[in-house]
Motif scaffolding. Structure first.
Motif, PDB file in Angstrom:
ATOM      1  N   GLY A 138     -17.240   4.787   0.551  1.00  8.67           N
ATOM      2  CA  GLY A 138     -16.283   4.804  -0.554  1.00  8.67           C
ATOM      3  C   GLY A 138     -15.847   6.206  -0.945  1.00  8.67           C
ATOM      4  O   GLY A 138     -16.365   7.206  -0.441  1.00  8.67           O
ATOM      5  N   ASP A 139     -14.888   6.254  -1.864  1.00  9.14           N
ATOM      6  CA  ASP A 139     -14.344   7.546  -2.293  1.00  9.14           C
ATOM      7  C   ASP A 139     -15.334   8.343  -3.130  1.00  9.14           C
ATOM      8  O   ASP A 139     -15.391   9.571  -3.032  1.00  9.14           O
ATOM      9  N   ALA A 140     -16.118   7.659  -3.970  1.00  7.13           N
ATOM     10  CA  ALA A 140     -17.106   8.404  -4.761  1.00  7.13           C
ATOM     11  C   ALA A 140     -18.226   8.907  -3.858  1.00  7.13           C
ATOM     12  O   ALA A 140     -18.782   9.986  -4.074  1.00  7.13           O
ATOM     13  N   SER A 141     -18.529   8.138  -2.826  1.00  8.32           N
ATOM     14  CA  SER A 141     -19.629   8.504  -1.923  1.00  8.32           C
ATOM     15  C   SER A 141     -19.383   9.812  -1.179  1.00  8.32           C
ATOM     16  O   SER A 141     -20.340  10.463  -0.757  1.00  8.32           O
ATOM     17  N   CYS A 171     -12.804   6.660   4.922  1.00  5.79           N
ATOM     18  CA  CYS A 171     -13.030   6.620   3.477  1.00  5.79           C
ATOM     19  C   CYS A 171     -12.152   5.537   2.856  1.00  5.79           C
ATOM     20  O   CYS A 171     -10.923   5.591   2.931  1.00  5.79           O
ATOM     21  N   GLU A 172     -12.804   4.565   2.249  1.00  4.05           N
ATOM     22  CA  GLU A 172     -12.078   3.475   1.587  1.00  4.05           C
ATOM     23  C   GLU A 172     -11.899   3.871   0.131  1.00  4.05           C
ATOM     24  O   GLU A 172     -12.806   3.732  -0.683  1.00  4.05           O
ATOM     25  N   ASP A 173     -10.722   4.383  -0.162  1.00  2.00           N
ATOM     26  CA  ASP A 173     -10.493   5.017  -1.459  1.00  2.00           C
ATOM     27  C   ASP A 173      -9.880   4.026  -2.444  1.00  2.00           C
ATOM     28  O   ASP A 173      -8.668   3.819  -2.463  1.00  2.00           O
ATOM     29  N   ASN A 174     -10.739   3.427  -3.263  1.00  2.00           N
ATOM     30  CA  ASN A 174     -10.237   2.551  -4.323  1.00  2.00           C
ATOM     31  C   ASN A 174     -10.165   3.296  -5.647  1.00  2.00           C
ATOM     32  O   ASN A 174      -9.976   2.701  -6.709  1.00  2.00           O
ATOM     33  N   GLY A 175     -10.362   4.605  -5.582  1.00  5.33           N
ATOM     34  CA  GLY A 175     -10.117   5.448  -6.751  1.00  5.33           C
ATOM     35  C   GLY A 175     -11.242   5.505  -7.759  1.00  5.33           C
ATOM     36  O   GLY A 175     -11.125   6.191  -8.791  1.00  5.33           O
ATOM     37  N   ILE A 176     -12.328   4.799  -7.477  1.00  2.00           N
ATOM     38  CA  ILE A 176     -13.366   4.730  -8.501  1.00  2.00           C
ATOM     39  C   ILE A 176     -14.730   4.484  -7.860  1.00  2.00           C
ATOM     40  O   ILE A 176     -14.820   3.913  -6.761  1.00  2.00           O
ATOM     41  N   GLY A 177     -15.776   4.953  -8.516  1.00  3.71           N
ATOM     42  CA  GLY A 177     -17.143   4.642  -8.109  1.00  3.71           C
ATOM     43  C   GLY A 177     -17.846   4.052  -9.320  1.00  3.71           C
ATOM     44  O   GLY A 177     -18.049   4.744 -10.320  1.00  3.71           O
ATOM     45  N   ILE A 178     -18.148   2.797  -9.279  1.00  2.96           N
ATOM     46  CA  ILE A 178     -18.585   2.002 -10.433  1.00  2.96           C
ATOM     47  C   ILE A 178     -17.599   2.222 -11.591  1.00  2.96           C
ATOM     48  O   ILE A 178     -16.554   1.576 -11.600  1.00  2.96           O
TER      49      ILE A 178
HETATM   50 MG   LIG Z   1     -14.628   3.702  -4.788  1.00  3.75          MG
END
Ligand SMILES: [Mg+2]
Ligand SMILES: Cc1ncc(C[n+]2csc(CCOP(=O)(O)OP(=O)(O)O)c2C)c(N)n1
Length: 733
Positions: A188-191, A220-227
């Protein structure tokens, strides 16, 4: 307040209503190399993925499913799977169900939805984890299961990619990956911010910067947020578009045509250039982070609704309509039929058996045996040539460091799939000379001077082990294991467990450690704690006290890795590397001769020295050395003792100890590790439970080791051993 189930229903109803009304979101027109059949199949996979996610939440609400972290919003990953080969090993982000389901379309005979549902239901019939966890993974699809510790799979993806080049030139017996494979690794993007991930990117860049082949596609799967924490807008691109040695690609994961086209370009780049690339995929996240997480608790309703309006399935319906592959009414029918089918699958899956007891759970902690071709070792001429002047040295007693070097040489001669990696092990020959000349004997490809990052060293080993090599990574000092220990603890040790023994990463990790180095180092070079290694299920921890034992134990450790696929740590007591004398200068009492080929010490075999019955001193490593010094002093005082050298610190050799205690009147544990969490705690419990005799312990203090004259002040000394022995046995005579 709307619960998580409500958002699932809202997204579902939005989809049905909007498709029926042909109210589809705007976007770029469809185009590019994605053919109609694959486009159709991608849409079917997306519907299946969505239905599976929805069903998993229903199962959880009904107490029939146990963990939900969903792929919804990330269905476009199916288009990436379609752009790769099913033989490309894939280290997946936990949201990649669509990738796995699509990959299954490329391999005949798969029942991927059923398999995945069994994993949701934690059924013993789940073909990947045997019901131990809801993990993505499949042996047939080359998807090793990953833990949920974010970023921890990146170092081994680098290792697996590195292994491909070496396996081309020198294929190991158990080679698993085809030569033209590329390694796929998503997150993920936060990762990307995690130091483990950053270490892996850096190692990939460092490697490719030197033109060493590294066919690795980071995604990178960027959904713009991490939790609940937003990734700053533009951060991922700004961080990755310009890294040395790493080519950057980007695509819109809501657009399967764009995603397929760019993924194909990126995969093609990696495959033909054998260089790493970073594919940045824009996605969205539906239903919040996982199970009980409610996005509305930390995001404004408008933002949640705006994301839902961009449902990738709606975009697919629009695009497939544009390309005349599928009209919206048919799309809706597929969506509904898929949901019904998934409900039927789930209804059946929850009736399948689940794990019931500890024995079942633990059955895959220890990997299965694997058949290996017999090796007779090298012919005598080759051996003599490789050893050179060491052939003469072999006939005389030598200190431990030298004998480990000889054992490593013989093992590398015998098993071409052994590869060593570590800081300064090659050209320099290690900080203590233990790996001296190995690089000139076996080449720099088999004795790898790595960059300075312990996570990368262990990741390299794990990835190479997954491609059939037998890695012998080195950690320069025990104190430096800790910044990387999750690679052993969370990754290497759990792989057989979460794959029901189908994926393994056998290796022997050599670590220089423990205390007593006179005049050198303090804590950072004299760490005397092994607690973090001792409680890792399935891990073998070996710790020799003298050179002859070390050589024979190392042979057994390599056998355990090669044939039993075990994860082994070989802890080398630094202070004993150069030790020559025992009682007085020049007596050579701690040097030993090199054991003949084929002589080994099996796991669980303890060393017993002396036949004294007044007292058994149970110890290991430096404790064994000091206890040997204490023996004649004790004899003078009328106490006849024997020494039980443990050799194996985990699992503890219970039977061997009990047998070696036979006829003894008392037992003294001498443990150079700390009083709290040290080996002695386990030994005292072992004695209490298994031996009916008085026992006591002498341990190190709960302290950190200082440098300077007090370097050994916190650890057992010869005098303390004598005193403790007399207190226990002397009074009893
Ligand atoms: Mg994310
Ligand atoms: C090492 C580690 N720290 C924290 C967590 C808890 N955690 C799980 S997922 C996650 C957020 C990951 O966000 P991202 O990388 O953007 O992936 P996404 O879930 O958005 O797909 C966190 C903090 C974890 N699993 N592992």
């Amino acid at each position: 307040m709307a619960g998580p189930m409500d958002r699932v229903t809202i997204v579902h109803e939005n989809f049905r209503r909007r498709v029926a009304a042909q109210d589809l979101p705007q976007g770029k027109p469809a185009g590019g190399p994605l053919d109609d059949v694959t486009a159709m199949s991608t849409f079917r996979t997306a519907c299946l993925t969505r239905a599976m996610d929805r069903e998993s939440r229903t199962m959880q609400a009904a107490g029939q499913g146990y963990y939900t972290i969903g792929p919804s919003g990330h269905e476009g990953m199916a288009a990436i799977a379609a752009a790769l080969r099913p033989t490309d090993p894939a280290f997946l982000h936990y949201r990649d169900a669509a990738f796995q389901l699509q990959r299954a379309e490329q391999v005949p005979g798969q029942t991927a939805a059923w398999d995945m549902m069994l994993s949701y239901a934690c059924s013993t019939e789940d073909p990947i984890s045997g019901g131990r966890h809801k993990v993505l993974g499949s042996k047939a699809l080359n998807i090793p299961p990953q833990t949920s510790t974010i970023a921890s799979h990146l170092p081994k993806a680098v290792g697996a990619a590195y292994s491909l080049g070496l396996a081309r030139r020198s294929p190991p017996e158990h080679k698993a990956l085809p030569d033209d494979a590329i390694v796929y690794c998503s997150f993920g993007d936060a990762s990307v911010n995690h130091s483990t991930a950053q270490g892996a990117f850096n190692t990939a860049c460092w490697t490719s910067y030197q033109s060493v082949p590294l066919p690795l596609l980071f995604v990178c799967e960027d959904n713009g947020i991490g939790i609940s924490t937003r990734t700053p807008r533009g951060w991922v691109k700004a961080s990755f578009e310009d890294r040395p040695g790493l080519k950057y690609f980007e695509c819109d994961g809501l657009d399967i045509y764009d995603t397929f086209r760019v993924a194909q370009e990126a995969a093609d780049y990696v495959r033909t250039r054998r260089k790493p690339a970073f594919l940045h995929v824009r996605t969205i996240r539906l239903y919040g982070h996982a199970g009980a997480d409610m996005a509305l608790a930390y995001l404004p309703r408008e933002e949640v609704e705006a994301e839902e309006a961009q449902d990738p399935l709606l975009h697919m319906v629009r695009q497939l309509n544009e390309t005349e592959v599928l009209d919206p009414a048919e799309a809706l029918a597929i969506y509904d039929r898929t949901a019904e089918r998934v409900q039927r699958i789930a209804a059946e899956a929850i009736t399948r058996p689940r794990l019931e007891n500890a024995q079942q759970v633990m059955a895959s902690l220890i990997p299965p045996h694997r058949e290996c071709a017999p090796t007779n070792g090298p012919d005598p001429e080759t051996r003599a040539e490789v050893f050179g002047s060491d052939m003469k040295a072999m006939e005389k007693p030598q200190p431990m460091g030298k004998l480990i070097n000889m054992a490593l040489t013989d093992l590398m001669l015998e098993h071409e799939e052994i590869v060593m990696m570590g800081e300064d092990i090659g050209r320099k020959g290690g900080n203590y000379g233990v790996t001296q000349r190995l690089s000139s004997r076996f080449g720099r490809a088999r004795v790898i001077d790595t960059l300075l990052d312990e996570q990368s060293i262990l990741g390299l080993a794990i990835g190479m082990a997954q491609n059939g090599f037998i890695p012998l990574p080195e950690i320069q000092f025990l104190a430096y294991l800790h910044n990387a220990e999750d690679q052993l603890r969370g990754e290497a040790a759990t792989l057989p467990f979460f794959s029901d023994g189908q994926f393994t990463n056998p290796m022997v990790v050599r670590i220089s450690g423990l205390g007593y180095q006179k005049g050198f180092g303090g804590h950072f070079h004299n760490d005397n704690s092994v607690a973090v290694l001792r409680d890792i299920p399935g891990l073998i921890l070996a710790c020799p006290s003298n050179g002859r034992d070390a050589a024979m134990m190392l042979r057994e450790c390599v056998r355990q890795a090669r044939e039993e696929q075990r994860l082994v740590v070989f802890l080398e007591p630094i202070a004993l590397y150069p030790m020559r004398d025992l009682h007085e200068d020049g007596d050579g009492g701690w040097m030993t001769t090199y054991p003949a080929s084929g002589e080994t010490i099996s796991i669980g075999d303890v060393g017993v020295h002396g036949e004294g019955k007044d007292l058994a001193i149970i110890t290991f490593a430096n404790g064994a050395y000091l206890s040997h010094q204490a023996l004649p002093i004790l004899v003078e005082k009328g106490v006849k003792a024997r020494i039980i050298d443990l050799r194996w610190l985990s699992p503890l050799p219970v039977e061997g100890i009990v047998k070696a205690l036979h006829g003894c009147k008392a037992a003294l544990v001498v443990d150079e590790t700390r009083r709290t969490g040290g080996v002695a705690e386990a030994l005292m419990a072992l004695l209490a439970e298994n031996a009916d005799l008085p026992h006591a312990r002498l341990t190190a203090e709960d302290s950190i080791i200082p440098t300077g004259p007090a370097y050994a002040a916190t650890m057992p000394s010869r005098e303390q051993i004598v005193d403790a022995a007399l207190a226990l046995a002397g009074s009893r005579k």
